[in-house]
Motif scaffolding. Sequence first.
Motif, PDB file in Angstrom:
ATOM      1  N   THR A  70      53.416  38.832  47.810  1.00 34.97           N
ATOM      2  CA  THR A  70      52.021  38.494  48.113  1.00 34.97           C
ATOM      3  C   THR A  70      51.167  39.745  48.316  1.00 34.97           C
ATOM      4  OG1 THR A  70      52.605  38.221  50.453  1.00 34.97           O
ATOM      5  CG2 THR A  70      52.563  36.251  49.095  1.00 34.97           C
ATOM      6  N   VAL A  71      51.708  40.718  49.032  1.00 31.97           N
ATOM      7  CA  VAL A  71      50.963  41.973  49.230  1.00 31.97           C
ATOM      8  C   VAL A  71      50.798  42.696  47.899  1.00 31.97           C
ATOM      9  CG1 VAL A  71      50.998  44.242  50.336  1.00 31.97           C
ATOM     10  CG2 VAL A  71      51.664  42.211  51.637  1.00 31.97           C
ATOM     11  N   GLY A  72      51.869  42.728  47.118  1.00 32.38           N
ATOM     12  CA  GLY A  72      51.789  43.376  45.811  1.00 32.38           C
ATOM     13  C   GLY A  72      50.819  42.684  44.879  1.00 32.38           C
ATOM     14  N   GLY A  73      50.792  41.350  44.914  1.00 33.84           N
ATOM     15  CA  GLY A  73      49.873  40.604  44.066  1.00 33.84           C
ATOM     16  C   GLY A  73      48.423  40.900  44.383  1.00 33.84           C
ATOM     17  N   TYR A  74      48.110  40.915  45.669  1.00 32.36           N
ATOM     18  CA  TYR A  74      46.715  41.196  46.052  1.00 32.36           C
ATOM     19  C   TYR A  74      46.359  42.648  45.729  1.00 32.36           C
ATOM     20  CZ  TYR A  74      42.446  39.919  48.496  1.00 32.36           C
ATOM     21  OH  TYR A  74      41.144  39.593  48.785  1.00 32.36           O
ATOM     22  N   GLY A  75      47.307  43.551  45.948  1.00 34.69           N
ATOM     23  CA  GLY A  75      47.053  44.947  45.618  1.00 34.69           C
ATOM     24  C   GLY A  75      46.788  45.145  44.134  1.00 34.69           C
ATOM     25  N   LEU A  76      47.571  44.473  43.287  1.00 35.40           N
ATOM     26  CA  LEU A  76      47.368  44.562  41.845  1.00 35.40           C
ATOM     27  C   LEU A  76      46.005  43.996  41.457  1.00 35.40           C
ATOM     28  CD1 LEU A  76      48.367  45.159  39.001  1.00 35.40           C
ATOM     29  CD2 LEU A  76      49.572  42.966  39.018  1.00 35.40           C
ATOM     30  N   ALA A  77      45.594  42.901  42.115  1.00 37.07           N
ATOM     31  CA  ALA A  77      44.278  42.326  41.840  1.00 37.07           C
ATOM     32  C   ALA A  77      43.167  43.326  42.156  1.00 37.07           C
ATOM     33  CB  ALA A  77      44.089  41.047  42.656  1.00 37.07           C
ATOM     34  N   LEU A  78      43.298  44.048  43.253  1.00 37.04           N
ATOM     35  CA  LEU A  78      42.275  45.043  43.618  1.00 37.04           C
ATOM     36  C   LEU A  78      42.232  46.176  42.603  1.00 37.04           C
ATOM     37  CD1 LEU A  78      42.757  45.199  47.482  1.00 37.04           C
ATOM     38  CD2 LEU A  78      40.716  44.421  46.260  1.00 37.04           C
ATOM     39  N   VAL A  79      43.395  46.573  42.089  1.00 37.89           N
ATOM     40  CA  VAL A  79      43.423  47.625  41.064  1.00 37.89           C
ATOM     41  C   VAL A  79      42.701  47.151  39.799  1.00 37.89           C
ATOM     42  CG1 VAL A  79      44.927  48.927  39.503  1.00 37.89           C
ATOM     43  CG2 VAL A  79      45.527  48.708  41.927  1.00 37.89           C
ATOM     44  N   LEU A  80      42.994  45.932  39.360  1.00 41.26           N
ATOM     45  CA  LEU A  80      42.330  45.396  38.165  1.00 41.26           C
ATOM     46  C   LEU A  80      40.828  45.258  38.389  1.00 41.26           C
ATOM     47  CD1 LEU A  80      44.892  42.602  37.151  1.00 41.26           C
ATOM     48  CD2 LEU A  80      44.535  44.827  36.053  1.00 41.26           C
ATOM     49  N   ALA A  81      40.435  44.847  39.591  1.00 40.74           N
ATOM     50  CA  ALA A  81      39.012  44.712  39.900  1.00 40.74           C
ATOM     51  C   ALA A  81      38.327  46.080  39.885  1.00 40.74           C
ATOM     52  CB  ALA A  81      38.839  44.034  41.259  1.00 40.74           C
ATOM     53  N   ALA A  82      39.010  47.100  40.410  1.00 40.37           N
ATOM     54  CA  ALA A  82      38.428  48.447  40.445  1.00 40.37           C
ATOM     55  C   ALA A  82      38.183  48.979  39.041  1.00 40.37           C
ATOM     56  CB  ALA A  82      39.352  49.390  41.223  1.00 40.37           C
ATOM     57  N   LEU A  83      39.018  48.571  38.102  1.00 39.75           N
ATOM     58  CA  LEU A  83      38.821  49.003  36.714  1.00 39.75           C
ATOM     59  C   LEU A  83      37.552  48.414  36.113  1.00 39.75           C
ATOM     60  CD1 LEU A  83      42.493  48.705  35.381  1.00 39.75           C
ATOM     61  CD2 LEU A  83      41.249  50.788  35.990  1.00 39.75           C
ATOM     62  N   GLN A  84      37.108  47.276  36.670  1.00 43.37           N
ATOM     63  CA  GLN A  84      35.894  46.645  36.174  1.00 43.37           C
ATOM     64  C   GLN A  84      34.643  47.203  36.839  1.00 43.37           C
ATOM     65  OE1 GLN A  84      35.041  44.815  33.747  1.00 43.37           O
ATOM     66  NE2 GLN A  84      32.902  44.524  34.412  1.00 43.37           N
ATOM     67  N   GLY A  85      34.675  47.318  38.173  1.00 45.81           N
ATOM     68  CA  GLY A  85      33.504  47.864  38.838  1.00 45.81           C
ATOM     69  C   GLY A  85      33.348  47.378  40.263  1.00 45.81           C
ATOM     70  N   PRO A  86      32.318  47.861  40.962  1.00 37.90           N
ATOM     71  CA  PRO A  86      32.120  47.563  42.388  1.00 37.90           C
ATOM     72  C   PRO A  86      31.944  46.080  42.691  1.00 37.90           C
ATOM     73  CG  PRO A  86      30.774  49.433  41.721  1.00 37.90           C
ATOM     74  CD  PRO A  86      31.331  48.840  40.468  1.00 37.90           C
ATOM     75  N   LEU A  87      31.221  45.347  41.840  1.00 35.54           N
ATOM     76  CA  LEU A  87      31.001  43.921  42.104  1.00 35.54           C
ATOM     77  C   LEU A  87      32.315  43.158  42.068  1.00 35.54           C
ATOM     78  CD1 LEU A  87      29.167  41.525  42.642  1.00 35.54           C
ATOM     79  CD2 LEU A  87      28.748  41.351  40.159  1.00 35.54           C
ATOM     80  N   ALA A  88      33.165  43.466  41.106  1.00 34.55           N
ATOM     81  CA  ALA A  88      34.462  42.802  41.015  1.00 34.55           C
ATOM     82  C   ALA A  88      35.315  43.108  42.243  1.00 34.55           C
ATOM     83  CB  ALA A  88      35.190  43.223  39.741  1.00 34.55           C
ATOM     84  N   VAL A  89      35.271  44.359  42.707  1.00 31.86           N
ATOM     85  CA  VAL A  89      36.032  44.726  43.906  1.00 31.86           C
ATOM     86  C   VAL A  89      35.508  43.972  45.119  1.00 31.86           C
ATOM     87  CG1 VAL A  89      36.597  46.600  45.495  1.00 31.86           C
ATOM     88  CG2 VAL A  89      36.669  46.999  43.034  1.00 31.86           C
ATOM     89  N   ALA A  90      34.186  43.951  45.286  1.00 33.89           N
ATOM     90  CA  ALA A  90      33.592  43.261  46.433  1.00 33.89           C
ATOM     91  C   ALA A  90      33.968  41.777  46.435  1.00 33.89           C
ATOM     92  CB  ALA A  90      32.077  43.425  46.409  1.00 33.89           C
ATOM     93  N   LEU A  91      33.902  41.139  45.279  1.00 37.04           N
ATOM     94  CA  LEU A  91      34.251  39.725  45.198  1.00 37.04           C
ATOM     95  C   LEU A  91      35.734  39.499  45.482  1.00 37.04           C
ATOM     96  CD1 LEU A  91      32.166  38.694  42.046  1.00 37.04           C
ATOM     97  CD2 LEU A  91      31.808  37.905  44.397  1.00 37.04           C
ATOM     98  N   THR A  92      36.575  40.411  45.002  1.00 35.93           N
ATOM     99  CA  THR A  92      38.012  40.265  45.207  1.00 35.93           C
ATOM    100  C   THR A  92      38.383  40.423  46.680  1.00 35.93           C
ATOM    101  OG1 THR A  92      38.447  41.039  42.955  1.00 35.93           O
ATOM    102  CG2 THR A  92      40.273  41.193  44.514  1.00 35.93           C
ATOM    103  N   LEU A  93      37.573  41.147  47.434  1.00 32.83           N
ATOM    104  CA  LEU A  93      37.819  41.307  48.865  1.00 32.83           C
ATOM    105  C   LEU A  93      37.382  40.085  49.681  1.00 32.83           C
ATOM    106  CD1 LEU A  93      36.744  45.029  49.360  1.00 32.83           C
ATOM    107  CD2 LEU A  93      39.055  44.107  49.589  1.00 32.83           C
ATOM    108  N   VAL A  94      36.539  39.237  49.094  1.00 36.80           N
ATOM    109  CA  VAL A  94      35.996  38.101  49.850  1.00 36.80           C
ATOM    110  C   VAL A  94      37.089  37.150  50.355  1.00 36.80           C
ATOM    111  CG1 VAL A  94      34.589  35.991  49.652  1.00 36.80           C
ATOM    112  CG2 VAL A  94      33.679  38.183  48.880  1.00 36.80           C
ATOM    113  N   PRO A  95      37.998  36.651  49.490  1.00 35.04           N
ATOM    114  CA  PRO A  95      39.022  35.722  50.002  1.00 35.04           C
ATOM    115  C   PRO A  95      39.936  36.352  51.050  1.00 35.04           C
ATOM    116  CG  PRO A  95      38.872  35.570  47.613  1.00 35.04           C
ATOM    117  CD  PRO A  95      38.101  36.783  48.016  1.00 35.04           C
TER     118      PRO A  95
END
Length: 301
Positions: free
Chosen positions: A104-129
């Motif tokens: 679970t920790v690895g999954g969320y961490g990987l999601a943040l990495v993928l979001a960072a590759l897209q940009g700040p809005l994707a990262v901010a949204l990924t942090l919401v849940p």
Amino acid sequence: MSQSTDRFSNQSIAHRLSDPAARIQSLTSVAVHTSLLDGAVAATKVVVVSALLSVSLSPAVALAFLVTFGVYGSNKLVDAEDAVNCPDRAAFVARHRAALTLATVGGYGLALVLAALQGPLAVALTLVPGTAALLYSVEWLPYGGGTRVKDVFLLNTILVAAAWAVYISFIPVAFTDQLPGAPALTLCAFFFLQTVVAGEVLNARDVVGDRREGVSTLPTRLGVERAQTVLYGLDGVTIALLLGAGLVGTLDEQAVLALLPAVGYSLLVTALVGRDVDLSRLCGWRDLEYPLMLAGVVVFL
């Protein structure tokens, strides 16, 4: 051949025939207990939103799976109510705690990495849940020496529904390098209402354990039957939202037609709350609303 040998052969055949069903049931249980099914449902929602907003499929689908898997999987690691509400799940989590924590920790961490590759809005949204999950589970509210949002009537459901509605509705837009417009905001309101309904159906299943742990939900406060009436009203508001959006042009007619059958199905599942049905199965039936949405998109768009 003797009669006893015949019986042995028949039992062996029956055992072999039952094996596939048993394996399917076992795999389904694993998918539910590990939150893989929750992740698949979230990914389905993002596919639906992408189609309704006419945006191309993107890594947002994978992000939705990973984030949901991470959040719900982590919640199952700390949810004390599961010992009463879902003893099978609690036992499974206890047996595989280390592996589930890492996943679970690895999954969320990987999601943040993928979001960072897209940009700040994707990262901010990924942090919401994840942020909502912390606010939900940690004793930070200044009541009685510290209270969880989970224990505050209505605020618990609103926080969870709002976090997921924002994420599911806006993360596909973040991958278009645009800001959410009126259609995305309308879908956000739609998913907020339907997530509230889905959450309270789940709470109807968990009413015994929630009362024991002091968790305030519609079923624990109002009783299952009165909570059911509220859920009917929320489904009615959802239908009104879709029809209104179709009339003013926020959503086109095909989008409205694609979503209405799913709301009708939601009403059907809500009607079963409080009936003599297996409430654990009821929650599984509730999740079928989202494949139905996807089918509506395929048919009407």
